[in-house]
Design a protein around this motif. Structure first.
Motif, PDB file in Angstrom:
ATOM      1  N   MET A   1       0.850  -1.199   0.000  1.00 12.05           N
ATOM      2  CA  MET A   1       0.000   0.000   0.000  1.00 12.05           C
ATOM      3  C   MET A   1       0.883   1.245   0.000  1.00 12.05           C
ATOM      4  SD  MET A   1      -2.658   1.348   2.922  1.00 12.05           S
ATOM      5  CE  MET A   1      -3.836   0.021   2.652  1.00 12.05           C
ATOM      6  N   SER A   2       0.577   2.191  -0.867  1.00 11.22           N
ATOM      7  CA  SER A   2       1.303   3.444  -0.915  1.00 11.22           C
ATOM      8  C   SER A   2       0.726   4.390   0.134  1.00 11.22           C
ATOM      9  CB  SER A   2       1.179   4.055  -2.308  1.00 11.22           C
ATOM     10  OG  SER A   2       1.796   5.314  -2.358  1.00 11.22           O
ATOM     11  N   ILE A   3       1.606   4.952   0.960  1.00 11.51           N
ATOM     12  CA  ILE A   3       1.135   5.864   1.999  1.00 11.51           C
ATOM     13  C   ILE A   3       1.856   7.197   1.873  1.00 11.51           C
ATOM     14  CG2 ILE A   3       0.599   3.997   3.594  1.00 11.51           C
ATOM     15  CD1 ILE A   3       3.121   4.750   5.155  1.00 11.51           C
ATOM     16  N   ALA A   4       1.281   8.204   2.480  1.00  8.42           N
ATOM     17  CA  ALA A   4       1.879   9.535   2.446  1.00  8.42           C
ATOM     18  C   ALA A   4       3.233   9.529   3.140  1.00  8.42           C
ATOM     19  CB  ALA A   4       0.947  10.529   3.124  1.00  8.42           C
ATOM     20  N   SER A   5       4.159  10.350   2.644  1.00  7.12           N
ATOM     21  CA  SER A   5       5.459  10.503   3.292  1.00  7.12           C
ATOM     22  C   SER A   5       5.285  11.247   4.603  1.00  7.12           C
ATOM     23  CB  SER A   5       6.409  11.274   2.388  1.00  7.12           C
ATOM     24  OG  SER A   5       5.961  12.624   2.252  1.00  7.12           O
ATOM     25  N   VAL A   6       6.336  11.243   5.423  1.00  9.07           N
ATOM     26  CA  VAL A   6       6.282  11.983   6.685  1.00  9.07           C
ATOM     27  C   VAL A   6       5.978  13.456   6.419  1.00  9.07           C
ATOM     28  CG1 VAL A   6       7.639  12.779   8.662  1.00  9.07           C
ATOM     29  CG2 VAL A   6       7.795  10.394   7.924  1.00  9.07           C
ATOM     30  N   GLU A   7       6.621  14.030   5.411  1.00 10.73           N
ATOM     31  CA  GLU A   7       6.398  15.439   5.087  1.00 10.73           C
ATOM     32  C   GLU A   7       4.952  15.678   4.661  1.00 10.73           C
ATOM     33  OE1 GLU A   7       8.888  13.566   3.991  1.00 10.73           O
ATOM     34  OE2 GLU A   7      10.556  14.478   5.082  1.00 10.73           O
ATOM     35  N   GLN A   8       4.387  14.741   3.887  1.00  8.53           N
ATOM     36  CA  GLN A   8       3.001  14.887   3.443  1.00  8.53           C
ATOM     37  C   GLN A   8       2.021  14.767   4.616  1.00  8.53           C
ATOM     38  OE1 GLN A   8       3.148  11.774   0.491  1.00  8.53           O
ATOM     39  NE2 GLN A   8       3.214  13.248  -1.215  1.00  8.53           N
ATOM     40  N   PHE A  30      -9.196  11.939  11.431  1.00  5.72           N
ATOM     41  CA  PHE A  30      -8.199  12.955  11.119  1.00  5.72           C
ATOM     42  C   PHE A  30      -6.826  12.331  10.890  1.00  5.72           C
ATOM     43  CE2 PHE A  30      -4.835  15.776  12.832  1.00  5.72           C
ATOM     44  CZ  PHE A  30      -4.894  16.787  11.874  1.00  5.72           C
ATOM     45  N   VAL A  31      -6.390  11.484  11.822  1.00  5.16           N
ATOM     46  CA  VAL A  31      -5.045  10.934  11.715  1.00  5.16           C
ATOM     47  C   VAL A  31      -4.929   9.995  10.515  1.00  5.16           C
ATOM     48  CG1 VAL A  31      -3.260   9.575  12.873  1.00  5.16           C
ATOM     49  CG2 VAL A  31      -4.578  11.253  14.163  1.00  5.16           C
ATOM     50  N   ARG A  32      -5.923   9.156  10.299  1.00  6.45           N
ATOM     51  CA  ARG A  32      -5.828   8.262   9.128  1.00  6.45           C
ATOM     52  C   ARG A  32      -5.808   9.066   7.831  1.00  6.45           C
ATOM     53  NH1 ARG A  32     -10.486   7.923   6.408  1.00  6.45           N
ATOM     54  NH2 ARG A  32     -12.506   8.062   7.498  1.00  6.45           N
ATOM     55  N   SER A  33      -6.490  10.224   7.819  1.00  4.28           N
ATOM     56  CA  SER A  33      -6.468  11.074   6.629  1.00  4.28           C
ATOM     57  C   SER A  33      -5.072  11.635   6.375  1.00  4.28           C
ATOM     58  CB  SER A  33      -7.474  12.223   6.782  1.00  4.28           C
ATOM     59  OG  SER A  33      -8.800  11.726   6.863  1.00  4.28           O
ATOM     60  N   HIS A  80      -8.115   8.543  22.278  1.00  2.00           N
ATOM     61  CA  HIS A  80      -7.661   9.661  21.443  1.00  2.00           C
ATOM     62  C   HIS A  80      -6.382   9.294  20.711  1.00  2.00           C
ATOM     63  CE1 HIS A  80      -7.581  13.760  20.066  1.00  2.00           C
ATOM     64  NE2 HIS A  80      -6.357  13.948  20.540  1.00  2.00           N
ATOM     65  N   VAL A  81      -6.248   9.841  19.509  1.00  2.00           N
ATOM     66  CA  VAL A  81      -5.032   9.685  18.716  1.00  2.00           C
ATOM     67  C   VAL A  81      -4.725  11.018  18.049  1.00  2.00           C
ATOM     68  CG1 VAL A  81      -6.304   8.881  16.660  1.00  2.00           C
ATOM     69  CG2 VAL A  81      -3.872   8.284  16.942  1.00  2.00           C
ATOM     70  N   ALA A  82      -3.440  11.313  17.892  1.00  2.00           N
ATOM     71  CA  ALA A  82      -2.996  12.524  17.199  1.00  2.00           C
ATOM     72  C   ALA A  82      -1.780  12.164  16.358  1.00  2.00           C
ATOM     73  CB  ALA A  82      -2.671  13.624  18.202  1.00  2.00           C
ATOM     74  N   LEU A  83      -1.271  13.130  15.618  1.00  2.53           N
ATOM     75  CA  LEU A  83      -0.090  12.901  14.780  1.00  2.53           C
ATOM     76  C   LEU A  83       1.113  13.600  15.390  1.00  2.53           C
ATOM     77  CD1 LEU A  83       0.778  11.676  11.919  1.00  2.53           C
ATOM     78  CD2 LEU A  83       0.842  14.082  11.209  1.00  2.53           C
ATOM     79  N   SER A  84       2.169  12.847  15.679  1.00  4.55           N
ATOM     80  CA  SER A  84       3.393  13.452  16.196  1.00  4.55           C
ATOM     81  C   SER A  84       4.082  14.262  15.113  1.00  4.55           C
ATOM     82  CB  SER A  84       4.348  12.363  16.701  1.00  4.55           C
ATOM     83  OG  SER A  84       5.623  12.908  16.980  1.00  4.55           O
ATOM     84  N   VAL A  85       4.616  15.423  15.509  1.00  5.90           N
ATOM     85  CA  VAL A  85       5.419  16.221  14.589  1.00  5.90           C
ATOM     86  C   VAL A  85       6.857  16.311  15.090  1.00  5.90           C
ATOM     87  CG1 VAL A  85       3.481  17.517  13.659  1.00  5.90           C
ATOM     88  CG2 VAL A  85       4.661  18.374  15.695  1.00  5.90           C
ATOM     89  N   GLY A  86       7.193  15.503  16.105  1.00  7.46           N
ATOM     90  CA  GLY A  86       8.539  15.487  16.660  1.00  7.46           C
ATOM     91  C   GLY A  86       8.759  16.556  17.711  1.00  7.46           C
ATOM     92  N   GLY A  87       9.834  16.419  18.450  1.00  6.87           N
ATOM     93  CA  GLY A  87      10.176  17.403  19.465  1.00  6.87           C
ATOM     94  C   GLY A  87       9.237  17.434  20.652  1.00  6.87           C
ATOM     95  N   GLY A  88       8.473  16.356  20.854  1.00  4.39           N
ATOM     96  CA  GLY A  88       7.525  16.314  21.961  1.00  4.39           C
ATOM     97  C   GLY A  88       6.188  16.961  21.656  1.00  4.39           C
TER      98      GLY A  88
END
Length: 254
Positions: A1-8, A30-33, A80-88
């Motif tokens: 399965m092709s998935i979005a890159s980290v940047e995307q 939201f997160v799966r999107s 709840h789930v969210a998307l990490s962007v790094g740095g805590g």
């Protein structure tokens, strides 16, 4: 399965900051999107339960899902789930003004909403989404193994001496609530201080001696797990109380 890159993934999430009210109460959607995944799980809890490569640390790499256990309220069974962007930090639904999407500290969000942090995962929706080397993971980011024969999937034997498995359980539990020190004894001292059992004048030095053990005994006694004298001796009675406590807490990690 092709998935979005980290940047995307981060680009999609960042584009919703200050807006994204269509995702209010729909954190999993939201997160799966962000990843470009189709609908599969009805809640963050179900998505978390399907993961197998979990890490308890708050220091999540960018572009991975981070999960929480909601302890009260209308979403107690959804979590709840969210998307990490790094740095805590992460980008989360409902965390901004008027319940918009916002970039927030993982630690701050955990405290603000009174949740229990469950960690981040290398896999999501049945796909490995983090390409990092497990061999390079730091001590606080050790994978929570999900073997059906090991804690937290199964109770630890209530013995009078600690084993590598019981100490590993303590480390995992401490990391799951943000105490990620390489030194387990130091992590437990900091945890006991936050809970009000390890006095402010005592050193946070990683030396789990008499005063530290007394604090642990007082904590266990308050839970009904140590009906003995507070003597600072981490003997069989204390260790058995510790293991019973670990076995009570394992349900929050599975």
């Amino acid at each position: 399965m092709s998935i979005a890159s980290v940047e995307q993934r981060i680009g999609f999430a960042s584009g919703k900051v200050g807006a994204g009210r269509e995702f209010t109460g729909r954190c999993e959607a939201f997160v799966r999107s962000c990843f470009g995944f189709p609908a599969r799980y009805a809640s963050a809890r179900l998505a978390f339960e399907a993961t197998t490569r979990r890490h308890p640390a708050m220091a999540a790499p960018a572009g991975v899902p981070v999960f929480w256990d909601i302890l009260a309220g209308p979403n107690v069974n959804a979590d709840h789930v969210a998307l990490s962007v790094g740095g805590g930090f992460c980008i989360s639904t409902s965390a901004g003004r008027n319940r918009t999407v916002a970039k927030v500290s993982i630690d701050d969000l955990t405290r603000r909403w009174g949740m229990r942090y469950r960690g981040w995962s290398e896999d999501y929706h049945g796909v490995v989404v983090h390409a990092g080397s497990r061999g390079m993971a730091s001590a606080e980011e050790q994978v929570v193994t999900m073997s059906p024969d090991a804690w937290p999937m199964r109770d630890l034997p209530v013995a009078g001496n600690h084993t590598p498995s019981s100490l590993r359980a303590w480390r995992t539990l401490m990391a799951s609530i943000g105490f990620t020190d390489d030194d387990l004894d130091l992590a437990m001292q900091r945890w006991l201080r936050r809970r009000g059992f390890y006095a402010e004048h005592l050193l946070l030095d990683g030396d789990f001696a008499v005063e530290s053990v007394k604090a642990l005994q007082q904590f266990l006694a308050g839970k009904g797990l140590y009906p003995f004298g507070i003597d600072g001796d981490r003997g069989p009675d204390t260790v058995q109380g510790e293991i019973r406590y670990l076995n009570q807490q394992r349900r929050f990690l599975v």
